[in-house]
Write an enzyme that holds these catalytic residues in place. Sequence first.
Site, PDB file in Angstrom:
ATOM      1  N   TYR A  57     -18.984  -8.122 -10.581  1.00 51.05           N
ATOM      2  CA  TYR A  57     -17.544  -8.055 -10.990  1.00 51.05           C
ATOM      3  C   TYR A  57     -17.122  -6.474 -11.190  1.00 51.05           C
ATOM      4  O   TYR A  57     -17.606  -5.708 -12.351  1.00 51.05           O
ATOM      5  CB  TYR A  57     -17.632  -8.671 -12.616  1.00 51.05           C
ATOM      6  CG  TYR A  57     -18.083 -10.171 -12.636  1.00 51.05           C
ATOM      7  CD1 TYR A  57     -17.841 -10.831 -11.263  1.00 51.05           C
ATOM      8  CD2 TYR A  57     -18.594 -10.818 -13.738  1.00 51.05           C
ATOM      9  CE1 TYR A  57     -18.540 -12.247 -11.273  1.00 51.05           C
ATOM     10  CE2 TYR A  57     -19.063 -12.064 -13.692  1.00 51.05           C
ATOM     11  CZ  TYR A  57     -18.903 -12.750 -12.504  1.00 51.05           C
ATOM     12  OH  TYR A  57     -19.499 -13.925 -12.593  1.00 51.05           O
ATOM     13  N   HIS A 140     -27.214 -15.007  -7.584  1.00 46.50           N
ATOM     14  CA  HIS A 140     -25.372 -15.132  -7.171  1.00 46.50           C
ATOM     15  C   HIS A 140     -25.098 -15.231  -5.953  1.00 46.50           C
ATOM     16  O   HIS A 140     -25.414 -14.907  -4.956  1.00 46.50           O
ATOM     17  CB  HIS A 140     -24.904 -13.782  -7.864  1.00 46.50           C
ATOM     18  CG  HIS A 140     -23.332 -13.795  -8.093  1.00 46.50           C
ATOM     19  ND1 HIS A 140     -22.634 -12.746  -8.427  1.00 46.50           N
ATOM     20  CD2 HIS A 140     -22.702 -15.114  -8.318  1.00 46.50           C
ATOM     21  CE1 HIS A 140     -21.415 -13.242  -8.742  1.00 46.50           C
ATOM     22  NE2 HIS A 140     -21.409 -14.477  -8.869  1.00 46.50           N
TER      23      HIS A 140
END
Length: 339
Positions: A57, A140
Site C-alpha cells: 500500500y 499477499h
Amino acid sequence: MNDNAIRSVHYKPPFKFGLGGVPLGNEFAVVTDKDAYAILEAAWTAGIRYYDVSPWYGLGLAERRFGSFLHNKNRSEYVISSKVGKLLKASRTAEGRELFPFSPSPNDVIFDYTASGVRRSVEDSLQRLGVDSLDIVFVHDLSSDNKLLPTSWQEQFDIAVKGAFPELTRMRKEGLIKGWGIGVNTPEPILRVFSEADPDVCLMASQYSLIDHKNALNQLFPAVRQKNASLVVGSSLNAGFISGSPRYNYGKESYKIPVEFLEKRKRLREVAANYGVDLRTAALQFSAAPDVAAALVVGASSEQQILADYTSMQTKTPAEFWAELKAEKLIEENAPTPA
C-alpha cells in the site's frame, strides 16, 4: 506428529471491525500526512482497534503512517496485520511510482514468496511499523488476478508451499506472529491453501459483497468451516462502488464496470430507499454477517468516512429489507443477514 496435524485452535482477530490501509497508501488519490493521522486518530477515538496494512500500500507509505501513529500506543490494546510476498527496494529510478503515482515512495517491488523473503518482509514491516511483532500475516496476492507476478500464480504458489507457508508456521511457533493466512481477491487460492497448509485466518479481499457473493458463500465458506479457520472480509463496498464510486474493486481497469453490476447497484438502491436504509450501511453489515467472518476491514480517505462506517456497524437495519433483497433475488437465499 507435526504441528499441522495436532493443531486445532486457530488465531482469530478479537475485534470485529477494522481500518484498512489502502487509501492511506495513496492508492486512489493523494492523502496528506496530516489527513492520514487525523483519520487514524478518529478511528482510535471511535474505539477501532484492528488495523490492516501491507508493504504494497503505497510501497511502504501506509505502514510508515500507521507505525508513526501507533508507536506511542499500548501494543496490547490493538491488533495489526500486514502482508508478505512483496519486498521493497529503494531505487533511484523508482519504477514503482508507475504503480502508485500518488505515493512519494522511492521503492520498487520485488515478488518473493520464499522462506527467506518472507522472513525479511516481516522484519522490514516491523521496522516500518515500529513494533516488535505482528498479530496476523497474510501472504499477499497469490491469485490469478495478479498480472504483475513474474510467472503464473500457480508457480508462485508452489514456491510459497515450500517457502512462505512453513516459514510463517515457524514464526508462529516463535511468537513473532500469532497467526497467518493468505490475502487474495479470488476464492481459489484460499481453497488451495487449506489443502496445502494450516492457516489461521485468510483475507478475502473482494469476494463477498452485496454485488458479488455467490461463489464465496457456496464454495469457500464450507471449506473454511471444515478447517475451523476464519476470514477477514475486505472491500465490502467493492472499493467504494456500492456507495457511489466510479470504479469497481482495484486495478488500472477498475473503471470498466460490468453493466450487470451497475444494474444491480441501481436495484439495490431502490430497495434501500423504499425501506429508509443507507445502502453503504447495509453493505457493511451484510459482509460482516457470516459466521466465518472474524473481522471486516474498510478503508477510509477522511475522518468522516471512517466514523460513518463505524456508525453503520452500530445501526439497526430492518429484517424486512433483507427479506426483500432475497425475494427480489438480489442476494442469495442462503446468505446470512444481520440479526
